[in-house]
Design a protein around this motif. Structure first.
Motif, PDB file in Angstrom:
ATOM      1  N   THR A  40       0.831  -1.200   0.000  1.00  0.00           N
ATOM      2  CA  THR A  40       0.000   0.000   0.000  1.00  0.00           C
ATOM      3  C   THR A  40       0.868   1.254   0.000  1.00  0.00           C
ATOM      4  O   THR A  40       1.893   1.311   0.668  1.00  0.00           O
ATOM      5  CB  THR A  40      -0.919  -0.009   1.244  1.00  0.00           C
ATOM      6  OG1 THR A  40      -1.703  -1.199   1.217  1.00  0.00           O
ATOM      7  CG2 THR A  40      -1.834   1.182   1.268  1.00  0.00           C
ATOM      8  N   VAL A  41       0.426   2.240  -0.753  1.00  0.00           N
ATOM      9  CA  VAL A  41       1.098   3.539  -0.810  1.00  0.00           C
ATOM     10  C   VAL A  41       0.152   4.563  -0.186  1.00  0.00           C
ATOM     11  O   VAL A  41      -1.050   4.548  -0.456  1.00  0.00           O
ATOM     12  CB  VAL A  41       1.414   3.939  -2.267  1.00  0.00           C
ATOM     13  CG1 VAL A  41       2.245   5.203  -2.302  1.00  0.00           C
ATOM     14  CG2 VAL A  41       2.120   2.819  -2.993  1.00  0.00           C
ATOM     15  N   VAL A  42       0.709   5.458   0.635  1.00  0.00           N
ATOM     16  CA  VAL A  42      -0.120   6.422   1.359  1.00  0.00           C
ATOM     17  C   VAL A  42       0.380   7.842   1.098  1.00  0.00           C
ATOM     18  O   VAL A  42       1.579   8.106   1.137  1.00  0.00           O
ATOM     19  CB  VAL A  42      -0.090   6.143   2.884  1.00  0.00           C
ATOM     20  CG1 VAL A  42      -0.985   7.131   3.631  1.00  0.00           C
ATOM     21  CG2 VAL A  42      -0.499   4.708   3.181  1.00  0.00           C
ATOM     22  N   SER A  43      -0.579   8.717   0.854  1.00  0.00           N
ATOM     23  CA  SER A  43      -0.285  10.140   0.703  1.00  0.00           C
ATOM     24  C   SER A  43      -1.058  10.912   1.763  1.00  0.00           C
ATOM     25  O   SER A  43      -2.179  10.553   2.105  1.00  0.00           O
ATOM     26  CB  SER A  43      -0.698  10.619  -0.693  1.00  0.00           C
ATOM     27  OG  SER A  43      -0.393  11.986  -0.850  1.00  0.00           O
ATOM     28  N   LEU A  85       3.469   7.981  -8.001  1.00  0.00           N
ATOM     29  CA  LEU A  85       3.351   8.837  -6.816  1.00  0.00           C
ATOM     30  C   LEU A  85       2.725  10.182  -7.171  1.00  0.00           C
ATOM     31  O   LEU A  85       1.924  10.720  -6.389  1.00  0.00           O
ATOM     32  CB  LEU A  85       4.706   9.032  -6.149  1.00  0.00           C
ATOM     33  CG  LEU A  85       5.291   7.794  -5.485  1.00  0.00           C
ATOM     34  CD1 LEU A  85       6.673   8.081  -4.920  1.00  0.00           C
ATOM     35  CD2 LEU A  85       4.361   7.264  -4.400  1.00  0.00           C
ATOM     36  N   ASP A  86       3.062  10.723  -8.326  1.00  0.00           N
ATOM     37  CA  ASP A  86       2.426  11.969  -8.773  1.00  0.00           C
ATOM     38  C   ASP A  86       0.917  11.775  -8.919  1.00  0.00           C
ATOM     39  O   ASP A  86       0.130  12.658  -8.582  1.00  0.00           O
ATOM     40  CB  ASP A  86       3.011  12.434 -10.103  1.00  0.00           C
ATOM     41  CG  ASP A  86       4.409  13.025  -9.972  1.00  0.00           C
ATOM     42  OD1 ASP A  86       4.862  13.259  -8.835  1.00  0.00           O
ATOM     43  OD2 ASP A  86       5.057  13.233 -11.024  1.00  0.00           O
ATOM     44  N   LYS A 117       4.179  11.709   0.373  1.00  0.00           N
ATOM     45  CA  LYS A 117       4.121  10.271   0.628  1.00  0.00           C
ATOM     46  C   LYS A 117       4.512  10.049   2.090  1.00  0.00           C
ATOM     47  O   LYS A 117       5.476  10.642   2.579  1.00  0.00           O
ATOM     48  CB  LYS A 117       5.087   9.528  -0.294  1.00  0.00           C
ATOM     49  CG  LYS A 117       5.037   8.036  -0.097  1.00  0.00           C
ATOM     50  CD  LYS A 117       6.012   7.320  -1.011  1.00  0.00           C
ATOM     51  CE  LYS A 117       5.897   5.835  -0.741  1.00  0.00           C
ATOM     52  NZ  LYS A 117       7.129   5.136  -0.749  1.00  0.00           N
ATOM     53  N   VAL A 118       3.736   9.239   2.781  1.00  0.00           N
ATOM     54  CA  VAL A 118       4.023   8.881   4.162  1.00  0.00           C
ATOM     55  C   VAL A 118       3.968   7.359   4.280  1.00  0.00           C
ATOM     56  O   VAL A 118       3.379   6.689   3.433  1.00  0.00           O
ATOM     57  CB  VAL A 118       3.036   9.565   5.151  1.00  0.00           C
ATOM     58  CG1 VAL A 118       3.229  11.070   5.168  1.00  0.00           C
ATOM     59  CG2 VAL A 118       1.600   9.218   4.835  1.00  0.00           C
TER      60      VAL A 118
END
Length: 152
Positions: A40-43, A85-86, A117-118
């Motif tokens: 998982t990627v978190v913003s 990410l963008d 990003k976090v």
């Protein structure tokens, strides 16, 4: 008040995904696949004014890559990490703008930070927090809102 908050959040999510990615968001989670934190990627996006808070968007990397590849019109295998990410940052920016425009009085301005990003949704936020889960293409993702003023 909480009912309006829920409607405004759901409206912002559905509009963002339908308009940017041509994907339908559902609250039906029974068949949705959960992904590990590593997948998982978190913003996070800070809300400075008029109600201080934070907005988080946590998305499985596979779903994010499909969205980014579709929007950028490139094959997934050619998609760069930066482009993905963008895309995540653009999604959270759009959700935040739509949400605040719907939730605040019509003439109220707002001020946001820059998406970043976090590692995870920081549930130890100094603010009260609510997390909503949604699914797109049977993949679960989450949106979290932290900010005491939103829940009064």
């Amino acid at each position: 008040m909480l009912e309006k908050l829920e409607q405004d959040i759901y409206g912002a999510i559905t509009t963002t995904f339908e308009n940017m990615a041509f994907m339908e968001v559902s609250r039906e989670l029974d068949d949705a696949m959960r992904h590990s934190a590593e997948e998982t990627v978190v913003s996070r996006l800070l809300i400075h004014d008029p109600i201080p808070g934070e907005l988080y968007l946590a998305m499985p990397r596979a779903l994010l890559n499909r969205i980014a590849a579709s929007v950028c019109i490139v094959p997934e295998e050619d998609l760069t990490e930066k482009a993905a990410l963008d895309m995540l940052c653009e999604l959270i920016n759009t959700v935040a703008g739509l949400f605040l425009s719907a939730h605040l009085p019509e003439d109220q301005t707002y001020r946001l930070g820059l998406p970043e990003k976090v590692p995870a949704i920081l549930e130890d936020s100094p603010f009260e927090m609510k997390i909503w889960e949604f699914q797109v293409d049977n993949e679960l993702f989450a949106l979290a809102l932290a900010g005491d003023g939103f829940f009064e």
